[in-house]
Enzyme design. Structure first.
Site, PDB file in Angstrom:
ATOM      1  CE1 TYR A 105      38.205  -9.524  -1.081  1.00  0.00           C
ATOM      2  CE2 TYR A 105      37.777 -10.960  -2.953  1.00  0.00           C
ATOM      3  CZ  TYR A 105      38.511 -10.645  -1.822  1.00  0.00           C
ATOM      4  OH  TYR A 105      39.540 -11.454  -1.446  1.00  0.00           O
ATOM      5  N   PRO A 118      44.398  -4.634   1.896  1.00  0.00           N
ATOM      6  CG  PRO A 118      45.123  -6.722   1.276  1.00  0.00           C
ATOM      7  CD  PRO A 118      44.260  -5.603   0.814  1.00  0.00           C
ATOM      8  CG  HIS A 341      41.655  -8.331  -1.138  1.00  0.00           C
ATOM      9  ND1 HIS A 341      42.123  -9.235  -2.082  1.00  0.00           N
ATOM     10  CD2 HIS A 341      41.999  -8.853   0.051  1.00  0.00           C
ATOM     11  CE1 HIS A 341      42.700 -10.239  -1.464  1.00  0.00           C
ATOM     12  NE2 HIS A 341      42.644 -10.035  -0.165  1.00  0.00           N
ATOM     13  CE  LYS A 422      64.620 -23.392   3.731  1.00  0.00           C
ATOM     14  NZ  LYS A 422      64.919 -22.644   2.498  1.00  0.00           N
ATOM     15  CG  MET A 426      59.191 -29.990  10.536  1.00  0.00           C
ATOM     16  SD  MET A 426      58.868 -29.364  12.210  1.00  0.00           S
ATOM     17  CE  MET A 426      59.120 -30.867  13.173  1.00  0.00           C
ATOM     18  N   PRO A 428      58.145 -24.593   6.298  1.00  0.00           N
ATOM     19  CG  PRO A 428      59.951 -23.365   5.445  1.00  0.00           C
ATOM     20  CD  PRO A 428      59.069 -24.551   5.143  1.00  0.00           C
ATOM     21  CG  ASP A 429      52.458 -21.567   5.423  1.00  0.00           C
ATOM     22  OD1 ASP A 429      52.386 -20.367   5.708  1.00  0.00           O
ATOM     23  OD2 ASP A 429      51.458 -22.311   5.329  1.00  0.00           O
ATOM     24  CE1 TYR A 451      39.799 -17.767   3.992  1.00  0.00           C
ATOM     25  CE2 TYR A 451      41.826 -16.500   4.168  1.00  0.00           C
ATOM     26  CZ  TYR A 451      40.792 -17.003   3.409  1.00  0.00           C
ATOM     27  OH  TYR A 451      40.747 -16.741   2.061  1.00  0.00           O
ATOM     28  CB  SER A 553      47.758 -14.023   4.311  1.00  0.00           C
ATOM     29  OG  SER A 553      46.828 -14.482   3.377  1.00  0.00           O
TER      30      SER A 553
END
Length: 625
Positions: A105, A118, A341, A422, A426, A428-429, A451, A553
Site C-alpha cells: 500500500y 475498493p 485499503h 452445499k 462442496m 461454495p467459495d 489471486y 475476493s
C-alpha cells in the site's frame, strides 16, 4: 498489488451497545492470539513449484526448479534468509504486517482510486429527493457512531473462524484515520487513540467540505433529528457548484499528489482544512442523482460512483480518497462506500456496514424537531494558487481518462447461491472459484495466475495471504469440461478434485502455511541487507506468478451488497462476489484499453460456467449421492 478483503465469514454485529467501557479487554484478547508462523523453507519451495505448474510452460518450470534447488540447498542463501526471518518472527508481534502495509500500500505509487481502494454498492434505498437523502444520511451517521461506541468501550463482539477467535485490530484502525501522501512513500495517521480524539466528521456536498461535530457538549452523540438539521444547513450553505473541486487532487498518482500536497499545505488555511479532514472520524459524501440508466445497468453505474465517482463532471471531486472510510449517499437512493485499503481488509468494513444498514432500518426518525445542536457546521476553506489550479485541472484530466478506461459490470446470478454447492457437499467459495477458472479457460484456452484473499486474522495483527486458485486439479478440470470424449462421471470427479484442491489451499493459507507472504519475507530481508536478490526472485516464473490476471475476493455480507475493485494488472480482471443463500452478487472489472479483456463478456461467461457446472452435477448420478 493484491486486492481487498479476505476469506472469512463475518460475525454480524447488530447487538445492543454496551454503555460501560470494558477497559483492557481489547489488549487482553489480542495478546491471547498466536503469532504468525514462518513456514518451513522446503515446504514453501515445493508448494511454489506446484503452484507454477498450471501457469508456466515446461521450459520455464524446469529453469525455475534449478533455481529453487540452488536457493534451498543446505547452507545456501535460502537457509540463511530463513533463519533471519525466524529470528524476526521471534522479536516482533507479527513479522509480516509492517512489511505488508509498506509494500502493498504505502509504497504503491499508482492512484488509490480504482487501483487500490475498493467500493461497496448497497441495495438502492427508498428515497429519491434531497429530504430523503438527508434523513438517510442522518440515520447512517447515527449507526456508525453506535458502532464506534462498541469500539470505544471495547465491547465489540469478537469474531470467530470456526472455533478460533480472530484478531480485531483492523476495527480499531478504520475510524479517525487517513492516508497522508508522501514523495516516495505514504503514511497513515490514526487519531482515534490520541490525547484528544476527534469529535467531528467531514461532510462533502457539491465538492465543498464541512466539519460537522457529532457529539453534544455532554459527550452524547447527536440525535438523528439533530443530524438532519446540521445536514440541511450544510446543503443550504453549499448550493454553489462552480468552486474548485480540491478533493479530486486525491485521485492523482501518489508521487504527483505528494508533490502537490507539500505545496498545497504551505498555505495555513489549506493546512488547517486538510488537517480537519484527516482527523475526522469518517467522511460522508452527499452526491447528486446518478445519470438515468436501465434497471439491469443500475448496479454497475452505482459501482462506478462508489469506486471513483464517475469523473470530474460527476462526483470524483466530491470525495477525499485518502480518507479511510467514506460513505456515499446519492440523492436518488444510490448508496455505498469507498475505503482506503491500507488499514483494513473488506470483512471488517462490511461488518461495520451490515451493522449500520440494520441500524438505519430499525431506527424510526424522531418526530420532534425541538432539539437543536449547539454547534453549526463549519465550512472548510481553501486558497487555490494558480499552480494548484493547474494541478486540479491535471487531476481532472487524469481522472476522466481513468474513469473512461475502467469497465465495471455488476451482475446478480439469480439461478442459485450457496445452496447448490452445499447440496453436493462442496465449499461454495471453492465452487465459485472453479467456475472462474472454467470461464477464463473458455475465453483464453489457458489457465492464469489467480489471486484470492485469505484471512490471516487467527494470528495477531494478521492481514492476508494468497489462495492460488489456479491449481493442477483445476487445470485438468477446465480442459476436460468441454471435451466431448470425456464421460460425465470423469468430469464430476475432476470437479470434485478441483474443489478439494482449492479447499486444501484455503485451509493451508488461513493457517499461515501458504507460499506468497513467506517468499515476500525472504525477499524483503535480502533487500534490507542490500545484498544481491536471489535469482529465484528475478526469475520470469516469479514475475508471471505475481502477475494476477484474475484478482478475486469473496466478501460475504448479511446485506445484499457487493464490493468492487479494479484489476491489478493492465490485462487483468478484478472479480469480487458476495454469495447469498439463493443468488450470488458479482462485480467484474477490466480496462477498456486492453483489447484482450472485457468485463461484460467475462461476467456472462462466469454465469454460464456456473450453470453448466450445476447441470453436470444434476445429470450425473454419482454426484447426487
Amino acid at each position: 498489488m493484491p486486492k481487498p478483503c479476505a476469506f472469512v465469514k463475518p460475525c454480524h454485529l447488530v447487538k445492543p451497545v454496551s454503555a460501560t467501557r470494558i477497559s483492557g479487554r481489547y489488549l487482553t484478547h489480542q495478546r491471547s492470539l498466536p503469532t504468525l508462523p514462518v513456514p518451513p523453507l522446503q515446504q514453501t519451495c515445493e508448494r511454489y513449484l506446484a503452484a507454477l505448474e498450471p501457469i508456466v510452460n515446461a521450459e520455464e518450470l524446469q529453469r525455475t526448479k534449478v533455481l529453487v534447488d540452488e536457493f534451498q540447498k543446505p547452507g545456501g542463501e535460502g537457509e540463511r534468509l530463513q533463519r533471519a526471518l525466524e529470528k524476526r518472527a521471534e522479536n516482533t508481534e507479527n513479522w509480516l504486517s509492517d512489511w505488508w502495509v509498506q509494500v502493498a500500500y504505502l509504497d504503491y505509487r499508482l492512484p488509490v482510486v480504482v487501483h487500490s481502494s475498493p467500493g461497496l454498492v448497497l441495495p438502492k434505498m427508498n428515497f429519491s429527493d434531497k429530504h430523503g437523502q438527508i434523513q438517510f444520511a442522518a440515520k447512517l451517521i447515527a449507526g456508525v457512531l453506535d458502532f464506534k461506541t462498541m469500539i470505544d468501550n471495547e465491547t465489540l463482539p469478537v469474531e470467530y473462524m470456526g472455533p478460533k477467535p480472530l484478531c480485531m485490530n483492523q476495527y480499531y484502525q478504520v475510524l479517525s484515520s487517513c492516508r497522508i501522501p508522501g514523495l516516495n512513500r505514504d503514511s497513515i495517521v490514526n487519531h482515534a487513540r490520541s490525547a484528544s480524539p476527534p469529535k467531528h466528521i467531514t461532510v462533502v456536498h457539491n465538492c465543498q467540505f464541512f466539519v460537522l461535530d457529532v457529539y453534544n457538549s455532554d459527550g452524547t452523540p447527536l440525535t438523528v433529528d439533530q443530524l438532519c438539521g446540521q445536514l440541511e444547513h450544510i446543503c443550504n450553505s453549499s448550493k454553489q457548484t462552480n468552486l474548485e473541486p480540491v478533493g479530486i487532487l486525491t485521485t492523482l498518482d501518489r508521487d504527483s499528489w505528494g508533490r502537490t500536497y507539500q505545496n498545497f499545505i504551505k498555505d495555513k488555511t489549506n493546512q488547517a482544512s486538510v488537517s480537519a479532514i484527516q482527523r475526522s472520524i469518517f467522511t460522508v459524501c452527499l452526491d447528486g442523482a446518478m445519470p438515468t440508466v436501465t434497471e439491469d445497468m443500475y448496479r454497475s453505474c452505482a459501482a462506478v460512483q462508489m469506486l471513483h465517482g464517475g469523473g470530474s463532471q460527476w462526483n470524483s471531486g466530491n470525495r477525499w480518497f485518502d480518507k479511510t472510510l467514506q460513505f456515499i449517499i446519492g440523492e436518488d437512493g444510490t448508496c455505498g462506500a469507498n475505503y482506503e485499503h491500507a488499514p483494513a481488509e473488506g470483512p471488517p468494513i462490511v461488518a461495520l456496514i451490515d451493522h449500520v444498514v440494520e441500524y438505519t432500518r430499525r431506527l424510526e426518525l424522531e418526530q420532534t424537531s425541538a432539539l437543536k445542536s449547539s454547534t453549526v457546521p463549519q465550512k472548510l476553506h481553501f486558497n487555490i494558487s494558480p499552480e494548484i489550479k493547474s494541478d486540479i485541472e491535471g487531476a481532472k484530466h487524469a481522472m476522466n481518462k481513468l474513469a473512461q478506461d475502467l469497465e465495471i459490470r455488476v451482475v446478480v446470478f439469480k439461478h442459485f447461491g450457496k445452496n447448490v454447492p452445499k447440496t453436493y457437499k462442496m465449499s461454495p467459495d471453492a465452487f465459485i472459484q472453479v467456475a472462474l477458472q472454467l470461464a477464463f479457460y473458455r475465453m483464453y484456452q489457458h489457465s492464469c495466475s489467480t489471486y484470492e484473499s485469505a484471512s490471516l486474522r487467527i494470528f495477531r495483527l494478521g492481514r492476508t495471504d494468497t489462495i492460488r486458485s489456479a491449481s493442477s486439479a483445476s487445470a485438468e478440470f477446465v480442459k476436460a469440461f468441454d471435451d466431448v470424449t470425456k464421460q460425465n462421471t470423469e468430469k464430476v470427479e475432476l470437479l470434485e478434485n478441483a474443489v478439494k484442491a482449492h479447499r486444501w489451499y484455503t485451509n493451508m493459507a488461513i493457517s499461515g502455511q501458504a507460499i506468497d507472504r513467506h517468499l515476500l519475507g525472504l525477499k524483503m530481508l535480502a533487500l534490507q541487507e542490500h545484498s544481491p536478490v536471489p535469482p529465484i526472485f528475478t526469475d520470469k516464473s516469479y514475475s508471471k506468478a505475481l502477475h494476477y490476471i484474475l484478482s478475486t475476493s469473496q466478501v460475504p455480507s448479511k446485506t445484499d451488497c457487493v464490493m468492487c475493485f479494479g484489476p491489478v494488472v493492465p490485462n487483468g480482471y478484478g472479480v469480487c462476489y458476495n454469495p447469498m443463500e439463493d443468488h450470488i452478487n458479482f462485480a467484474v472489472s477490466s480496462f477498456s484499453a486492453c483489447n484482450e479483456t472485457n468485463a461484460a463478456s467475462f461476467a456472462q461467461t462466469v454465469m454460464e460456467a456456473l450453470l453448466d457446472m450445476r447441470t453436470l452435477l444434476e445429470q450425473t448420478p454419482k454426484a447426487k449421492l
